[in-house]
Design a protein around this motif. Structure first.
Motif, short mmCIF file in Angstrom:
data_model
loop_
_atom_site.label_atom_id
_atom_site.label_comp_id
_atom_site.label_asym_id
_atom_site.label_seq_id
_atom_site.Cartn_x
_atom_site.Cartn_y
_atom_site.Cartn_z
N LEU A 213 0.82 -1.20 0.00
CA LEU A 213 0.00 0.00 0.00
C LEU A 213 0.86 1.26 0.00
O LEU A 213 0.52 2.26 -0.63
N LEU A 214 2.00 1.22 0.69
CA LEU A 214 2.88 2.38 0.74
C LEU A 214 3.59 2.64 -0.58
O LEU A 214 3.89 3.78 -0.92
N ALA A 215 3.87 1.57 -1.34
CA ALA A 215 4.62 1.73 -2.59
C ALA A 215 3.74 2.05 -3.79
O ALA A 215 4.24 2.49 -4.82
N VAL A 216 2.44 1.83 -3.67
CA VAL A 216 1.53 2.03 -4.80
C VAL A 216 1.58 3.46 -5.32
O VAL A 216 1.63 3.69 -6.54
N ALA A 217 1.58 4.43 -4.43
CA ALA A 217 1.58 5.83 -4.86
C ALA A 217 2.83 6.16 -5.66
O ALA A 217 2.77 6.89 -6.67
N GLY A 218 3.97 5.62 -5.24
CA GLY A 218 5.21 5.86 -5.97
C GLY A 218 5.17 5.31 -7.37
O GLY A 218 5.60 5.98 -8.33
N LEU A 219 4.65 4.10 -7.53
CA LEU A 219 4.58 3.51 -8.87
C LEU A 219 3.54 4.25 -9.72
O LEU A 219 3.75 4.47 -10.91
N ARG A 220 2.43 4.64 -9.11
CA ARG A 220 1.41 5.38 -9.84
C ARG A 220 2.00 6.65 -10.46
O ARG A 220 1.73 6.98 -11.62
N ALA A 221 2.81 7.35 -9.69
CA ALA A 221 3.43 8.57 -10.20
C ALA A 221 4.41 8.28 -11.33
O ALA A 221 4.45 9.01 -12.34
N ARG A 222 5.18 7.21 -11.21
CA ARG A 222 6.18 6.90 -12.24
C ARG A 222 5.52 6.51 -13.55
O ARG A 222 5.96 6.94 -14.62
N VAL A 223 4.50 5.68 -13.50
CA VAL A 223 3.85 5.26 -14.75
C VAL A 223 2.99 6.38 -15.31
O VAL A 223 2.71 6.41 -16.52
N VAL B 102 2.74 -4.71 -5.90
CA VAL B 102 2.45 -3.31 -6.20
C VAL B 102 1.86 -3.17 -7.60
O VAL B 102 0.83 -2.50 -7.79
N ALA B 103 2.50 -3.80 -8.59
CA ALA B 103 2.00 -3.71 -9.96
C ALA B 103 0.62 -4.35 -10.09
O ALA B 103 -0.27 -3.84 -10.78
N GLY B 104 0.44 -5.49 -9.43
CA GLY B 104 -0.85 -6.18 -9.49
C GLY B 104 -1.96 -5.34 -8.90
O GLY B 104 -3.06 -5.27 -9.46
N ARG B 105 -1.69 -4.69 -7.78
CA ARG B 105 -2.72 -3.86 -7.15
C ARG B 105 -3.09 -2.67 -8.03
O ARG B 105 -4.26 -2.34 -8.21
#
Length: 380
Positions: A89-99, A117-120
């Motif tokens: 849950l903590l890493a999702v925001a970071g990946l959302r911003a990158r993609v 993270v990618a799956g979520r």
């Protein structure tokens, strides 16, 4: 001019194995014309939690392996564990911003947290690109598995049904992702042996301790040396303290981080490993028989047992079994049988074949089966 296919690879700097797989896959994809970016999923965690997590894991593996075993059993493999970890849950925001900044055409995860993270993100409709999970372990624990991912690539047929049942997603086998040098080392084995100070007739046994130099490798080296039949060459990674202890005890050779591992493997008699990770896959590619002994807890022990069940390595439960397994490799038929089973892993299509449209593969796996038959080899 058509735009390059953009592939985002999510890895993790937990040791070196996941990063090395990511780097080799990136090299292969780039050679096929793709634009590739690698992101350390630990960097997606806020408040510098990534370095803290890595340091804590490193400390546990070296100083409190029983604690890591407990955490692994409760959170990685227990059926009662929550389906999503707080770290996800903590890493999702970071990946959302990158993609969002640079949308990829494909996302590939080579670490279990990355897969979560990618799956979520994909499940919630916030990742437009397909998400592929490249499982780097023989033992597939629960945290690799998220139904939001589009497909899974596994090392062993034994993992296929477990992954398919848990995720409901297509699953296939792929050849281990290792550098091509391991299949065709360039150095003369005799010259490598001379560099190590080996005498004629010495049976050099590589003892792998991973990039962090962890586990009971001093005891392993002592067992080999005291047998009088084998000369241990310990790969200590970045653990300078381990090198000093081995050299102080006068037990075999103690080597730091090496870039010539393909040549070392070509000159060795066998590999004794304790992590069931990338070094084993590299040995399989090099035609070097592998014995797992005193594996590190958690995924290391489960991976060692899974490899042994697949017939590609031997798991030795004690010192006597270790020496017995090594002695058996003196029988050319037995040695060739194990080496052949491990080499058969590379008859599967390479991982990049699933990621590049129209990829043409000229290796052991026939090209004709890469088209319509590709989906027929996948489950479900």
């Amino acid at each position: 001019m058509a735009a390059k296919r953009r592939v985002l690879i999510l890895s993790a700097s937990m040791g070196a194995g996941h990063d090395q797989v990511a780097a080799e896959l990136a090299r292969r994809l780039a050679s096929e014309g793709a634009e590739v970016e690698i992101i350390d999923v630990l960097q997606l965690l806020p408040f510098r939690l990534g370095p803290m997590l890595r340091g804590w894991y490193h400390w546990m593996i070296r100083r409190a392996p029983w604690l890591y075993e407990l955490i692994y059993r409760v959170f990685f493999v227990s059926k009662r564990a929550p389906s999503t970890s707080p770290l996800t849950l903590l890493a999702v925001a970071g990946l959302r911003a990158r993609v969002g900044d640079r949308p990829p055409d494909e996302v590939v995860s080579t670490f279990h947290l990355a897969a979560q993270v990618a799956g979520r993100l994909r499940e919630r409709g916030e990742l437009a690109a397909p998400s592929t999970v490249l499982v780097t372990d023989f033992a597939v624990h629960r945290l690799w598995l998220h139904p939001g991912n589009d497909r899974y690539l596994c090392l062993s047929p034994a993992a296929i049904r477990r992954v398919a049942a848990a995720t409901g997603r297509p699953v296939s086998c792929h050849a281990p992702v290792v550098r091509p040098e391991f299949r065709r080392p360039g150095a003369d084995p005799a010259r490598v042996r001379a560099r190590l100070g080996a005498r004629p007739g010495d049976r050099l046994v590589l003892v792998s301790a991973g990039s962090w130099g962890v586990g009971d490798v001093v005891e392993t080296a002592r067992v080999l040396a005291l047998s009088g039949r084998y000369t241990p060459v310990v790969l200590c990674g970045g653990n300078t303290g381990l090198r000093r202890r081995l050299r102080g005890a006068g037990i075999g050779s103690a080597l730091g981080w090496r870039d010539d591992l393909p040549e070392l493997m070509a000159a060795a008699y066998a590999l004794v490993d304790n992590a069931a990770g990338l070094t084993c896959a590299e040995a399989f590619a090099a035609g070097l028989p592998v014995v797992s002994y005193r594996p590190i807890p958690g995924h290391g022990r489960d991976g060692a047992l899974a490899m042994a069940r697949a017939g590609v390595s031997v798991h030795a439960s004690d010192a006597g079994a270790l020496l017995d397994a090594l002695d058996r490799f003196q029988d050319a038929r037995r040695r060739d049988l194990q080496v052949g089973r491990a080499a058969a892993l590379f008859a599967w299509a390479p991982a990049e074949a699933a990621l590049i449209p129209g990829f043409r593969y000229g290796g052991a796996f026939p090209c004709s089966r890469m088209g319509a038959d590709w989906e027929s080899r996948m489950l479900p």
